[in-house]
Motif scaffolding. Sequence first.
Motif, PDB file in Angstrom:
ATOM      1  N   GLN A 128       0.841  -1.211   0.000  1.00  0.00           N
ATOM      2  CA  GLN A 128       0.000   0.000   0.000  1.00  0.00           C
ATOM      3  C   GLN A 128       0.871   1.254   0.000  1.00  0.00           C
ATOM      4  O   GLN A 128       0.565   2.236  -0.673  1.00  0.00           O
ATOM      5  CB  GLN A 128      -0.921   0.011   1.231  1.00  0.00           C
ATOM      6  CG  GLN A 128      -2.002  -1.062   1.221  1.00  0.00           C
ATOM      7  CD  GLN A 128      -3.084  -0.800   0.178  1.00  0.00           C
ATOM      8  OE1 GLN A 128      -3.119   0.235  -0.484  1.00  0.00           O
ATOM      9  NE2 GLN A 128      -3.972  -1.776   0.016  1.00  0.00           N
ATOM     10  N   ILE A 129       1.952   1.204   0.762  1.00  0.00           N
ATOM     11  CA  ILE A 129       2.847   2.363   0.833  1.00  0.00           C
ATOM     12  C   ILE A 129       3.540   2.577  -0.519  1.00  0.00           C
ATOM     13  O   ILE A 129       3.618   3.702  -1.021  1.00  0.00           O
ATOM     14  CB  ILE A 129       3.903   2.151   1.941  1.00  0.00           C
ATOM     15  CG1 ILE A 129       3.244   2.241   3.316  1.00  0.00           C
ATOM     16  CG2 ILE A 129       5.046   3.161   1.809  1.00  0.00           C
ATOM     17  CD1 ILE A 129       2.848   3.636   3.739  1.00  0.00           C
ATOM     18  N   ALA A 130       4.017   1.493  -1.115  1.00  0.00           N
ATOM     19  CA  ALA A 130       4.687   1.617  -2.418  1.00  0.00           C
ATOM     20  C   ALA A 130       3.716   2.202  -3.446  1.00  0.00           C
ATOM     21  O   ALA A 130       4.062   3.103  -4.220  1.00  0.00           O
ATOM     22  CB  ALA A 130       5.204   0.255  -2.872  1.00  0.00           C
ATOM     23  N   TYR A 131       2.485   1.719  -3.422  1.00  0.00           N
ATOM     24  CA  TYR A 131       1.473   2.205  -4.361  1.00  0.00           C
ATOM     25  C   TYR A 131       1.178   3.696  -4.123  1.00  0.00           C
ATOM     26  O   TYR A 131       1.154   4.499  -5.064  1.00  0.00           O
ATOM     27  CB  TYR A 131       0.202   1.360  -4.219  1.00  0.00           C
ATOM     28  CG  TYR A 131      -0.945   1.849  -5.061  1.00  0.00           C
ATOM     29  CD1 TYR A 131      -0.903   1.759  -6.454  1.00  0.00           C
ATOM     30  CD2 TYR A 131      -2.077   2.419  -4.469  1.00  0.00           C
ATOM     31  CE1 TYR A 131      -1.951   2.232  -7.230  1.00  0.00           C
ATOM     32  CE2 TYR A 131      -3.127   2.887  -5.231  1.00  0.00           C
ATOM     33  CZ  TYR A 131      -3.059   2.787  -6.613  1.00  0.00           C
ATOM     34  OH  TYR A 131      -4.102   3.263  -7.372  1.00  0.00           O
ATOM     35  N   GLU A 132       0.994   4.042  -2.878  1.00  0.00           N
ATOM     36  CA  GLU A 132       0.683   5.449  -2.541  1.00  0.00           C
ATOM     37  C   GLU A 132       1.826   6.378  -2.981  1.00  0.00           C
ATOM     38  O   GLU A 132       1.595   7.473  -3.509  1.00  0.00           O
ATOM     39  CB  GLU A 132       0.425   5.567  -1.030  1.00  0.00           C
ATOM     40  CG  GLU A 132      -0.069   6.929  -0.603  1.00  0.00           C
ATOM     41  CD  GLU A 132      -0.453   6.953   0.888  1.00  0.00           C
ATOM     42  OE1 GLU A 132      -0.843   5.901   1.442  1.00  0.00           O
ATOM     43  OE2 GLU A 132      -0.340   8.030   1.501  1.00  0.00           O
TER      44      GLU A 132
ATOM     45  N   THR B 289      11.124   2.351 -11.011  1.00  0.00           N
ATOM     46  CA  THR B 289      10.917   1.893  -9.640  1.00  0.00           C
ATOM     47  C   THR B 289      11.297   0.427  -9.448  1.00  0.00           C
ATOM     48  O   THR B 289      11.001  -0.414 -10.295  1.00  0.00           O
ATOM     49  CB  THR B 289       9.453   2.105  -9.185  1.00  0.00           C
ATOM     50  OG1 THR B 289       9.311   1.591  -7.845  1.00  0.00           O
ATOM     51  CG2 THR B 289       8.446   1.427 -10.100  1.00  0.00           C
ATOM     52  N   TYR B 290      11.930   0.158  -8.292  1.00  0.00           N
ATOM     53  CA  TYR B 290      12.282  -1.213  -7.926  1.00  0.00           C
ATOM     54  C   TYR B 290      11.050  -1.983  -7.439  1.00  0.00           C
ATOM     55  O   TYR B 290      11.112  -3.182  -7.227  1.00  0.00           O
ATOM     56  CB  TYR B 290      13.372  -1.205  -6.840  1.00  0.00           C
ATOM     57  CG  TYR B 290      14.619  -0.477  -7.305  1.00  0.00           C
ATOM     58  CD1 TYR B 290      15.541  -1.103  -8.141  1.00  0.00           C
ATOM     59  CD2 TYR B 290      14.848   0.853  -6.953  1.00  0.00           C
ATOM     60  CE1 TYR B 290      16.664  -0.428  -8.603  1.00  0.00           C
ATOM     61  CE2 TYR B 290      15.970   1.540  -7.392  1.00  0.00           C
ATOM     62  CZ  TYR B 290      16.862   0.892  -8.225  1.00  0.00           C
ATOM     63  OH  TYR B 290      17.975   1.569  -8.688  1.00  0.00           O
ATOM     64  N   HIS B 291       9.945  -1.274  -7.247  1.00  0.00           N
ATOM     65  CA  HIS B 291       8.701  -1.947  -6.857  1.00  0.00           C
ATOM     66  C   HIS B 291       7.890  -2.356  -8.083  1.00  0.00           C
ATOM     67  O   HIS B 291       6.734  -2.771  -7.936  1.00  0.00           O
ATOM     68  CB  HIS B 291       7.825  -1.012  -6.009  1.00  0.00           C
ATOM     69  CG  HIS B 291       8.356  -0.731  -4.644  1.00  0.00           C
ATOM     70  ND1 HIS B 291       8.383  -1.663  -3.630  1.00  0.00           N
ATOM     71  CD2 HIS B 291       8.881   0.398  -4.115  1.00  0.00           C
ATOM     72  CE1 HIS B 291       8.887  -1.124  -2.547  1.00  0.00           C
ATOM     73  NE2 HIS B 291       9.215   0.127  -2.810  1.00  0.00           N
TER      74      HIS B 291
ATOM     75  N   GLU C 104       6.087  -5.807  -8.027  1.00  0.00           N
ATOM     76  CA  GLU C 104       5.069  -5.871  -6.965  1.00  0.00           C
ATOM     77  C   GLU C 104       3.859  -5.002  -7.305  1.00  0.00           C
ATOM     78  O   GLU C 104       2.716  -5.390  -7.054  1.00  0.00           O
ATOM     79  CB  GLU C 104       5.673  -5.398  -5.639  1.00  0.00           C
ATOM     80  CG  GLU C 104       6.658  -6.396  -5.050  1.00  0.00           C
ATOM     81  CD  GLU C 104       7.678  -5.723  -4.148  1.00  0.00           C
ATOM     82  OE1 GLU C 104       8.551  -5.001  -4.686  1.00  0.00           O
ATOM     83  OE2 GLU C 104       7.601  -5.916  -2.927  1.00  0.00           O
ATOM     84  N   ILE C 105       4.110  -3.841  -7.870  1.00  0.00           N
ATOM     85  CA  ILE C 105       2.996  -2.949  -8.210  1.00  0.00           C
ATOM     86  C   ILE C 105       2.215  -3.494  -9.401  1.00  0.00           C
ATOM     87  O   ILE C 105       0.986  -3.399  -9.450  1.00  0.00           O
ATOM     88  CB  ILE C 105       3.511  -1.518  -8.479  1.00  0.00           C
ATOM     89  CG1 ILE C 105       4.040  -0.911  -7.171  1.00  0.00           C
ATOM     90  CG2 ILE C 105       2.434  -0.632  -9.078  1.00  0.00           C
ATOM     91  CD1 ILE C 105       3.004  -0.747  -6.054  1.00  0.00           C
ATOM     92  N   ALA C 106       2.924  -4.103 -10.336  1.00  0.00           N
ATOM     93  CA  ALA C 106       2.226  -4.703 -11.472  1.00  0.00           C
ATOM     94  C   ALA C 106       1.288  -5.807 -10.969  1.00  0.00           C
ATOM     95  O   ALA C 106       0.147  -5.917 -11.422  1.00  0.00           O
ATOM     96  CB  ALA C 106       3.228  -5.263 -12.481  1.00  0.00           C
TER      97      ALA C 106
END
Length: 315
Positions: free
Chosen positions: A285-289, A304-306, A309-311
């Motif tokens: 949630q934090i990465a998305y925000e 982004t290194y996330h 995970e975000i995908a």
Amino acid sequence: MRRLRRDLLRPLVRENRLSIDELIMPIFVDENISVKKEIPSMPAYYRFPVNEVADEVGRAMEKGIKAFILFGIPAYKDEVASSAFDKNGVVQKAVGKIKAEHDDAVVITDVCLCEYTTHGHCGIVRDGIILNDETLPVLGKIAVSHAEAGADIVAPSGMMDGMVKAIRSSLDSNGFQNVAIMSYSAKYASNFYGPFRDAAESGYAFGDRRSYQMDFHNGREALREVELDLNEGADIVMVKPALAYLDILKAVKDKFGAPTAAYNVSGEYAMVKAAGKMGWLDERQIAYEILVAIKRAGADLIITYHAIEIAEFLG
Ligand code: PBG
């Protein structure tokens, strides 16, 4: 104001949506390893041997990621970054392998000297000084070698004055008019790059990067940097880091309206990972925000290194 905040109506009036299409995933390719290796200060992020890079790209593409930026860790370093423009260099080989298996992947390459020099600086060094004009032809050679390998976009990150112009003219005179330049235009001398320097073995042997990267006390100076890069022919400009620099990002986008990238850097990733590991924050949630905030501030593209995970999160 609360009438439109019901779950049913919220999506109708949402101003910004994060899309997988605008994410760029960094990939570290290491010529010295034969199996992937986790980066200690970037949990769940790896360096890949050249032979595994195309598979990793394939895995990310299955999740919808389309663009990748490559960083190389070479087997050989010297004072003048020879391995950075070697036809058989680590990035050149990796680009070839990726394009051979996934010709629909957007391949971006980081163009810099720091991973390829024994002193670890982003330019040619003489008497402890990082030289500007002597570095420019080297950057041109690196960019051309990446283009020859098949790169779609080259991304100079060394903050040398005139680097975009030098690279544009080298690319053009070697027949690569269609290779785009994404310039790290407003790149600050930031403490947020610490984990990256572990990941890419690009720490420096002396001094620091403050004679070429920007002073984080300055905001308006970023606009001058971006203007210069656009005049020199940059296709995409970048602000780096992202999270603590949203004011810069917004100013750049508002003033120039050019395609603008933001680099959600290694230290930003490490902070989120660490707090997530401790159970103090909900990592996804934090990465998305954070990524939505970067987009809201004006980014068209986000490194982004996330990304994976975000995908998955965006599904
Ligand atoms: C190389 C380069 C750096 C990063 C991208 N390209 C490091 C630096 O300038 O020290 C940092 C990326 C990150 O921290 O995620 N010039």
